[in-house]
Design a protein around this motif. Structure first.
Motif, PDB file in Angstrom:
ATOM      1  N   ILE A  39      12.279  28.688 -15.589  1.00 18.97           N
ATOM      2  CA  ILE A  39      12.529  29.371 -14.325  1.00 18.97           C
ATOM      3  C   ILE A  39      11.588  30.566 -14.200  1.00 18.97           C
ATOM      4  CG2 ILE A  39      14.934  28.605 -14.211  1.00 18.97           C
ATOM      5  CD1 ILE A  39      15.782  31.353 -15.265  1.00 18.97           C
ATOM      6  N   CYS A  40      11.237  30.914 -12.965  1.00 18.78           N
ATOM      7  CA  CYS A  40      10.308  32.036 -12.737  1.00 18.78           C
ATOM      8  C   CYS A  40       9.071  31.853 -13.608  1.00 18.78           C
ATOM      9  CB  CYS A  40      10.981  33.372 -13.017  1.00 18.78           C
ATOM     10  SG  CYS A  40      12.553  33.612 -12.139  1.00 18.78           S
ATOM     11  N   ALA A  41       8.442  30.689 -13.483  1.00 20.68           N
ATOM     12  CA  ALA A  41       7.387  30.275 -14.401  1.00 20.68           C
ATOM     13  C   ALA A  41       6.070  31.000 -14.196  1.00 20.68           C
ATOM     14  CB  ALA A  41       7.168  28.764 -14.278  1.00 20.68           C
ATOM     15  N   GLY A  42       5.857  31.618 -13.021  1.00 18.81           N
ATOM     16  CA  GLY A  42       4.600  32.295 -12.771  1.00 18.81           C
ATOM     17  C   GLY A  42       3.436  31.330 -12.824  1.00 18.81           C
TER      18      GLY A  42
ATOM     19  N   GLY B 247      12.379  31.304 -19.408  1.00 18.35           N
ATOM     20  CA  GLY B 247      11.841  31.971 -18.227  1.00 18.35           C
ATOM     21  C   GLY B 247      11.527  33.430 -18.470  1.00 18.35           C
ATOM     22  N   GLY B 248      10.696  33.941 -17.599  1.00 11.26           N
ATOM     23  CA  GLY B 248      10.406  35.365 -17.566  1.00 11.26           C
ATOM     24  C   GLY B 248      10.909  35.899 -16.243  1.00 11.26           C
ATOM     25  N   VAL B 249      12.212  36.165 -16.152  1.00 11.97           N
ATOM     26  CA  VAL B 249      12.803  36.599 -14.886  1.00 11.97           C
ATOM     27  C   VAL B 249      12.191  37.933 -14.465  1.00 11.97           C
ATOM     28  CG1 VAL B 249      14.942  35.311 -15.151  1.00 11.97           C
ATOM     29  CG2 VAL B 249      14.771  37.597 -16.126  1.00 11.97           C
ATOM     30  N   PRO B 250      12.194  38.266 -13.170  1.00 12.70           N
ATOM     31  CA  PRO B 250      11.481  39.447 -12.678  1.00 12.70           C
ATOM     32  C   PRO B 250      11.792  40.713 -13.463  1.00 12.70           C
ATOM     33  CG  PRO B 250      12.255  38.143 -10.835  1.00 12.70           C
ATOM     34  CD  PRO B 250      12.837  37.518 -12.075  1.00 12.70           C
ATOM     35  N   CYS B 251      10.739  41.503 -13.713  1.00 17.25           N
ATOM     36  CA  CYS B 251      10.887  42.700 -14.545  1.00 17.25           C
ATOM     37  C   CYS B 251      11.136  43.998 -13.776  1.00 17.25           C
ATOM     38  CB  CYS B 251       9.667  42.876 -15.449  1.00 17.25           C
ATOM     39  SG  CYS B 251       8.118  43.118 -14.564  1.00 17.25           S
ATOM     40  N   PRO B 252      10.809  44.119 -12.459  1.00 21.27           N
ATOM     41  CA  PRO B 252      11.008  45.415 -11.789  1.00 21.27           C
ATOM     42  C   PRO B 252      12.405  46.013 -11.907  1.00 21.27           C
ATOM     43  CG  PRO B 252       9.633  44.013 -10.422  1.00 21.27           C
ATOM     44  CD  PRO B 252      10.120  43.161 -11.562  1.00 21.27           C
ATOM     45  N   PRO B 253      13.494  45.208 -11.971  1.00 18.30           N
ATOM     46  CA  PRO B 253      14.818  45.833 -12.103  1.00 18.30           C
ATOM     47  C   PRO B 253      14.979  46.684 -13.360  1.00 18.30           C
ATOM     48  CG  PRO B 253      15.049  43.555 -11.396  1.00 18.30           C
ATOM     49  CD  PRO B 253      13.604  43.747 -11.755  1.00 18.30           C
ATOM     50  N   PHE B 254      14.127  46.443 -14.375  1.00 17.72           N
ATOM     51  CA  PHE B 254      14.274  47.139 -15.651  1.00 17.72           C
ATOM     52  C   PHE B 254      13.045  47.968 -16.021  1.00 17.72           C
ATOM     53  CE2 PHE B 254      16.299  42.910 -15.785  1.00 17.72           C
ATOM     54  CZ  PHE B 254      17.631  43.315 -15.758  1.00 17.72           C
ATOM     55  N   SER B 255      11.991  47.874 -15.229  1.00 19.21           N
ATOM     56  CA  SER B 255      10.723  48.508 -15.583  1.00 19.21           C
ATOM     57  C   SER B 255      10.808  50.029 -15.511  1.00 19.21           C
ATOM     58  CB  SER B 255       9.615  48.016 -14.651  1.00 19.21           C
ATOM     59  OG  SER B 255       8.420  48.720 -14.888  1.00 19.21           O
ATOM     60  N   ILE B 256      10.258  50.687 -16.537  1.00 18.52           N
ATOM     61  CA  ILE B 256      10.206  52.144 -16.560  1.00 18.52           C
ATOM     62  C   ILE B 256       9.339  52.649 -15.416  1.00 18.52           C
ATOM     63  CG2 ILE B 256       9.443  54.134 -17.919  1.00 18.52           C
ATOM     64  CD1 ILE B 256      10.143  52.496 -20.426  1.00 18.52           C
ATOM     65  N   ALA B 257       8.351  51.838 -15.018  1.00 16.23           N
ATOM     66  CA  ALA B 257       7.467  52.221 -13.919  1.00 16.23           C
ATOM     67  C   ALA B 257       8.160  52.137 -12.567  1.00 16.23           C
ATOM     68  CB  ALA B 257       6.221  51.333 -13.917  1.00 16.23           C
ATOM     69  N   GLY B 258       9.291  51.439 -12.513  1.00  9.52           N
ATOM     70  CA  GLY B 258      10.035  51.304 -11.259  1.00  9.52           C
ATOM     71  C   GLY B 258      11.237  52.228 -11.224  1.00  9.52           C
ATOM     72  N   LYS B 259      12.226  51.868 -10.422  1.00  4.79           N
ATOM     73  CA  LYS B 259      13.413  52.708 -10.249  1.00  4.79           C
ATOM     74  C   LYS B 259      14.554  52.328 -11.190  1.00  4.79           C
ATOM     75  CE  LYS B 259      12.342  53.559  -5.377  1.00  4.79           C
ATOM     76  NZ  LYS B 259      12.801  53.419  -3.968  1.00  4.79           N
TER      77      LYS B 259
ATOM     78  N   LEU C 129      18.132  28.967 -25.355  1.00  2.82           N
ATOM     79  CA  LEU C 129      17.754  29.801 -24.211  1.00  2.82           C
ATOM     80  C   LEU C 129      16.702  30.792 -24.673  1.00  2.82           C
ATOM     81  CD1 LEU C 129      18.341  31.003 -21.280  1.00  2.82           C
ATOM     82  CD2 LEU C 129      19.955  32.525 -22.437  1.00  2.82           C
ATOM     83  N   LEU C 130      15.637  30.971 -23.863  1.00  3.08           N
ATOM     84  CA  LEU C 130      14.599  31.966 -24.129  1.00  3.08           C
ATOM     85  C   LEU C 130      14.313  32.727 -22.847  1.00  3.08           C
ATOM     86  CD1 LEU C 130      12.155  33.290 -25.593  1.00  3.08           C
ATOM     87  CD2 LEU C 130      10.811  31.264 -24.971  1.00  3.08           C
ATOM     88  N   LEU C 131      14.558  34.038 -22.862  1.00  2.00           N
ATOM     89  CA  LEU C 131      14.260  34.893 -21.717  1.00  2.00           C
ATOM     90  C   LEU C 131      13.470  36.100 -22.207  1.00  2.00           C
ATOM     91  CD1 LEU C 131      17.715  34.950 -19.839  1.00  2.00           C
ATOM     92  CD2 LEU C 131      15.697  33.602 -19.237  1.00  2.00           C
ATOM     93  N   GLU C 132      12.417  36.461 -21.470  1.00  2.82           N
ATOM     94  CA  GLU C 132      11.634  37.636 -21.840  1.00  2.82           C
ATOM     95  C   GLU C 132      11.554  38.590 -20.669  1.00  2.82           C
ATOM     96  OE1 GLU C 132       8.376  38.581 -20.817  1.00  2.82           O
ATOM     97  OE2 GLU C 132       7.963  36.900 -19.482  1.00  2.82           O
ATOM     98  N   ASN C 133      11.422  39.880 -21.007  1.00  5.41           N
ATOM     99  CA  ASN C 133      11.348  40.900 -19.971  1.00  5.41           C
ATOM    100  C   ASN C 133      10.639  42.129 -20.526  1.00  5.41           C
ATOM    101  OD1 ASN C 133      12.378  42.671 -17.575  1.00  5.41           O
ATOM    102  ND2 ASN C 133      13.151  40.627 -17.129  1.00  5.41           N
ATOM    103  N   VAL C 134      10.579  43.174 -19.731  1.00  2.85           N
ATOM    104  CA  VAL C 134       9.867  44.391 -20.145  1.00  2.85           C
ATOM    105  C   VAL C 134      10.683  45.197 -21.149  1.00  2.85           C
ATOM    106  CG1 VAL C 134       8.489  44.618 -18.043  1.00  2.85           C
ATOM    107  CG2 VAL C 134      10.796  45.580 -18.123  1.00  2.85           C
TER     108      VAL C 134
END
Length: 454
Positions: free
Chosen positions: A15-18, A91-103, A129-134
């Protein structure tokens, strides 16, 4: 359930394969993609074409395997059918929800799909299950969120672990820390081991890119390479909410300047014979997308020179205009890291090696305040929380408890009760995250911002 037959390709839904960084790594680890879902059309086109050109899929199979659209939209795919009897959900689900650079909005961000993916895992029951994020997801701000994830996976029948992995420990020439979650069904979990790290295995930026810098005849490429020591700062892909391609925020630009790189944009081609502009007394070329791809872990000069077509061949061709290509590369999971994780998961599913003694995830505590409030039959005041934590050996002072409570309020409904003496007591209500609810605010926000989501 028997172990997977050795040598048999394992099947993955991604999922969210980019544009396929994780896809390529998992394929090289022995997984075959039953399905890959991606929102961005350009990235999906890159993925589809490379399945055919480099991974040997038939055109018709590639067309069926890549779906374009919102992964949470039932019109795009049907998990109950498409993920039935699956080896790996990744999958690599979207990172902005957790990114230090974001809110760091967490559950309030319409792009947050982490909790949804956990519930999807519970429904379709893949073996792994394999999920990666920031790295931001590993921060104290999300301790309660992570605790909820571990607890839910335990309820779904999985043993789960988090690890912070550095890409340069796997030969990738940049920092790029990624926070990775691996969960396996109890039968396979004793055979899982995190991939071995290889500190110092990554080339310097100069050694990695010297041939690309010299491809148009720039005579100063070798001298530049000798001065471009050390690995790169993290490549930042950015999002459609921001402008064109550049190499990141101010701190990253300073780090690039120290390596003799102009980070204010991405070049169309390597420097000419006369060389790049001289800035502050030294030549400072811009990187091309091909150079950025190599830094991200796609094929380096040694593999290219050898015509490597083995499982370590990480070639890939990107489709779209420069800004889109740069974003596809910058947002990808480095293929060598994905491959290393894929091999570890494949070995676990094939029950390779001796089983290890498991640490039950129910005993892993990332947020003791969350665990205490979740298990309490009645609301607790701050003083009561402090006393109970102290009695259990998890001493915590008032400021720290209050900080935990404030963090939890972002991601959970926090129910408060004011007692007759004026003391406020707390209990945890519903998780705010999108997990598939028809009436969740995520649907409206996603529709409003879809053109800018990447």
């Amino acid at each position: 359930m028997p172990a997977i037959e050795p040598g048999k390709p394992l099947e993955v839904v991604e999922i969210c394969a980019g544009a396929g960084g994780q896809t390529l790594g998992l394929e090289r680890a022995g997984f075959h993609h039953r399905l890959a879902i991606e929102l961005d059309r350009q990235a999906a086109e890159t993925l589809r074409c490379n399945l055919v050109e480099f991974l040997g899929y038939e055109q018709e199979e590639a067309e069926k395997s890549v779906r374009v659209g919102d992964v949470a939209d039932p019109a795009v795919w049907n998990p109950a059918i498409d993920a039935e009897n699956l080896d790996l959900l990744a999958g690599g689900v979207p990172c902005p929800p957790f990114s230090i650079a974001g809110k760091q909005l967490g559950t309030s961000d319409e792009r947050d799909l982490f909790a949804w993916a956990i519930e999807l895992c519970g429904k379709v029951q893949p073996k792994a299950l394999l999920l990666e994020n920031v790295r931001g997801l590993s921060a104290n701000r999300f301790a309660g969120y992570r605790q909820h994830v571990l607890d839910r996976l335990t309820e779904h029948g999985y043993i789960a672990e988090w690890q912070l992995l550095q890409a340069d420990d796997f030969g990738v020439s940049q920092l790029r820390p990624r926070f990775v979650l691996v969960a396996l069904q109890r039968e396979f979990a004793p055979y899982f081991e995190w991939p071995e790290r290889r500190p110092g295995s990554a080339k310097s930026v100069g050694a990695l890119l010297v041939d690309l810098m010299a491809e148009n005849g720039w005579e100063g490429a070798q001298a530049w390479a000798e001065s471009a020591r050390g690995i790169a700062p993290t490549i930042v892909g950015g999002s459609k909410k921001h402008g064109g391609a550049d190499l990141g925020p101010t701190r990253a630009k300073r780090a690039w300047a120290e390596k003799g790189v102009d980070a204010m944009g991405v070049a169309n081609e390597a420097p000419p014979v006369a060389g790049p502009p001289v800035i502050e007394g030294r030549p400072r070329p811009k990187l091309t997308t091909a150079m950025v791809a190599r830094i991200q872990g796609w094929q380096d000069a040694d593999a290219a020179a050898e015509g490597d077509k083995s499982e370590n061949d990480f070639r890939w061709r990107f489709h779209g205009r420069k800004t889109s290509v740069y974003r596809q590369i910058g947002n990808a999971f480095p293929p060598p890291v994905a491959k290393a994780l894929g091999v570890s998961i494949r070995n676990a599913l094939n029950k390779v090696g001796e089983p290890r003694e498991l640490v039950e995830t129910a005993d892993v505590v990332t947020d003791p305040v969350y665990k205490l409030l979740r298990s309490s039959a009645r609301p607790l005041s701050v003083d009561q929380i402090i006393a109970k934590l102290s009695a259990s050996g998890a001493a915590m002072g008032q400021p720290e408890v209050e900080r935990h409570i404030n963090h939890l309020k972002h991601d959970f409904e926090m129910i408060t009760l004011t007692r007759s003496n004026g003391v406020v007591a707390y209990s945890i209500g519903e998780f705010k995250a999108f997990v598939g609810q028809d009436d969740h605010q995520r649907h409206d926000l996603f529709s409003q911002h879809r053109s800018k989501i990447s």
